[in-house]
Motif scaffolding. Structure first.
Motif, mmCIF file in Angstrom:
data_model
loop_
_atom_site.group_PDB
_atom_site.id
_atom_site.type_symbol
_atom_site.label_atom_id
_atom_site.label_comp_id
_atom_site.label_asym_id
_atom_site.label_seq_id
_atom_site.Cartn_x
_atom_site.Cartn_y
_atom_site.Cartn_z
ATOM 1 N N ALA A 18 38.522 26.268 62.661
ATOM 2 C CA ALA A 18 38.887 27.042 61.486
ATOM 3 C C ALA A 18 39.902 28.118 61.843
ATOM 4 O O ALA A 18 39.805 28.758 62.886
ATOM 5 N N VAL A 19 40.874 28.298 60.974
ATOM 6 C CA VAL A 19 41.896 29.338 61.142
ATOM 7 C C VAL A 19 41.969 30.159 59.859
ATOM 8 O O VAL A 19 42.153 29.602 58.769
ATOM 9 N N GLU A 20 41.807 31.468 59.984
ATOM 10 C CA GLU A 20 41.913 32.365 58.836
ATOM 11 C C GLU A 20 43.280 33.021 58.827
ATOM 12 O O GLU A 20 43.783 33.452 59.868
ATOM 13 N N VAL A 21 43.896 33.090 57.646
ATOM 14 C CA VAL A 21 45.201 33.747 57.523
ATOM 15 C C VAL A 21 45.078 34.920 56.556
ATOM 16 O O VAL A 21 44.337 34.856 55.573
ATOM 17 N N ASN A 22 45.796 35.974 56.845
ATOM 18 C CA ASN A 22 45.847 37.158 55.994
ATOM 19 C C ASN A 22 47.305 37.548 55.797
ATOM 20 O O ASN A 22 48.099 37.537 56.754
ATOM 21 N N PHE A 23 47.649 37.905 54.572
ATOM 22 C CA PHE A 23 49.029 38.309 54.264
ATOM 23 C C PHE A 23 49.037 38.986 52.902
ATOM 24 O O PHE A 23 48.000 39.057 52.219
ATOM 25 N N ASN A 24 50.186 39.468 52.491
ATOM 26 C CA ASN A 24 50.323 40.146 51.208
ATOM 27 C C ASN A 24 51.509 39.544 50.464
ATOM 28 O O ASN A 24 52.615 39.472 51.010
ATOM 29 N N VAL A 25 51.284 39.091 49.234
ATOM 30 C CA VAL A 25 52.349 38.420 48.481
ATOM 31 C C VAL A 25 53.232 39.405 47.718
ATOM 32 O O VAL A 25 54.288 39.009 47.206
ATOM 33 N N TYR A 26 52.790 40.653 47.604
ATOM 34 C CA TYR A 26 53.592 41.664 46.908
ATOM 35 C C TYR A 26 53.339 42.998 47.600
ATOM 36 O O TYR A 26 52.656 43.879 47.071
ATOM 37 N N ARG A 35 45.982 38.657 50.460
ATOM 38 C CA ARG A 35 45.395 37.324 50.366
ATOM 39 C C ARG A 35 44.717 36.949 51.677
ATOM 40 O O ARG A 35 45.181 37.323 52.759
ATOM 41 N N ARG A 36 43.628 36.172 51.532
ATOM 42 C CA ARG A 36 42.936 35.649 52.700
ATOM 43 C C ARG A 36 42.516 34.209 52.413
ATOM 44 O O ARG A 36 41.852 33.938 51.419
ATOM 45 N N LEU A 37 42.919 33.288 53.269
ATOM 46 C CA LEU A 37 42.542 31.888 53.146
ATOM 47 C C LEU A 37 42.032 31.395 54.492
ATOM 48 O O LEU A 37 42.510 31.852 55.542
ATOM 49 N N THR A 38 41.097 30.478 54.468
ATOM 50 C CA THR A 38 40.580 29.894 55.694
ATOM 51 C C THR A 38 40.833 28.389 55.688
ATOM 52 O O THR A 38 40.431 27.696 54.750
ATOM 53 N N TYR A 39 41.514 27.926 56.714
ATOM 54 C CA TYR A 39 41.846 26.509 56.835
ATOM 55 C C TYR A 39 40.841 25.817 57.750
ATOM 56 O O TYR A 39 40.681 26.200 58.909
ATOM 57 N N GLN A 40 40.174 24.812 57.190
ATOM 58 C CA GLN A 40 39.230 24.011 57.971
ATOM 59 C C GLN A 40 39.994 22.836 58.571
ATOM 60 O O GLN A 40 40.657 22.086 57.848
#
Length: 297
Positions: free
Chosen positions: A123-131, A140-145
């Motif tokens: 699993a890899v979690e990503v964090n970033f800001n779209v604005y 934003r936070r998404l986790t890629y399985q």
């Protein structure tokens, strides 16, 4: 100097074990880096091309074969059965990688503050800001399985911050599309909605199974395809029956009340001039008979 062979063997085995451990450590590091690189590289590419961002939502070699098949099946289902005005299709109403419908001006990889970290073996979690200009509300936070396949690592599911996953969203939309397509009153309501708007009347053809049998007010019938100009003439005649010839004019008949009917393959239900048949998982217009609604003029 005479070497003691009894001492050499254990030493050799120890060196071999150390080397093997080093190789395993290198391999483990490589696997971890491949996982991070898979996700990070896609975001770098995605954020570098704002003009084609929507088109880059299915990058080659990113999703697992099973997940890619689910997205493709969802797209086909939306194309064939989502016949109203609802937005349909995974990613059709927003950017799935950024989990948003709007981004800050000039947003790129650097401005987003993108960070990726492993949160498990796969699993890899990503964090970033779209604005970024508007602060944490757009974080934003998404986790890629991930899943390991012969060609490397692939994404097998995505978990969003609200707790839903990519697979769940696709399944939910598929179920909604099929439920609406098998709902006769819902189907008929869309047909009469489009007939009531002269500018949108052609959209009613989304609900027609071609070739469709069309009968004029005298009972003369012919099979017609979608590009047959007589088809729109027939729909326009049907529109005038319910809505009149001019804006604000009263039609000759009230809109029919449509009851629910079993969605069984081959089932046919007559609704005034229209025959609705259930086939291929949906209700379709298979006959337009103007003689049924014009005989009392």
């Amino acid at each position: 100097m005479k070497l003691n062979k009894t001492h050499l063997l254990p030493a050799g085995l120890a060196l071999f074990a150390i080397a093997a451990m080093g190789l395993l450590a290198d391999k483990a590091w490589s696997e971890k880096q491949q996982q991070l690189d898979l996700i990070t590289n896609v975001y770098k590419d995605h954020l570098s091309r704002p003009e084609v961002r929507q088109a880059s939502q299915m990058p080659a070699g990113f999703y697992s074969q099973e997940l890619e098949s689910l997205v493709t099946a969802n797209s086909h289902l939306c194309d064939s059965l989502a016949r109203g005005d609802e937005i349909c299709g995974y990613g059709a109403d927003g950017d799935v990688f950024l989990d948003t419908q709007e981004t800050g001006p000039g947003l790129d990889f650097e401005k987003s503050g993108f960070k990726a970290e492993r949160t498990g073996d796969d699993a890899v979690e990503v964090n970033f800001n779209v604005y970024p200009e508007h602060g944490e509300a757009y974080a934003r936070r998404l986790t890629y399985q991930l899943v390991r396949v012969p060609g490397g690592w692939r994404v097998d599911d995505v978990r969003f911050a609200n707790g839903t996953t990519m697979r769940q969203e696709i399944q939910r939309e598929n179920e909604a599309v099929l439920a609406n397509a098998s709902d006769l009153p819902d189907t008929a309501s869309w047909v009469f909605h489009y007939l009531g708007n002269e500018d949108a009347m052609e959209r009613a053809t989304r609900f027609i199974a071609f070739p469709v049998q069309v009968c004029d007010e005298y009972g003369s019938c012919a099979g017609m395809r979608k590009d047959d100009p007589r088809l729109l003439q027939a729909l326009d005649a049907l529109r005038s029956v319910y809505y009149g010839h001019a804006p604000g004019e009263e039609g000759l008949r009230p809109l029919p009340k449509v009851a629910q009917a079993p969605s069984a393959e081959g089932k046919v239900v007559a609704v005034d001039a229209l025959d609705f048949s259930f086939q291929a998982r949906a209700w379709w217009i298979t006959r337009i008979d103007l003689s049924r609604v014009t005989a009392q003029r």
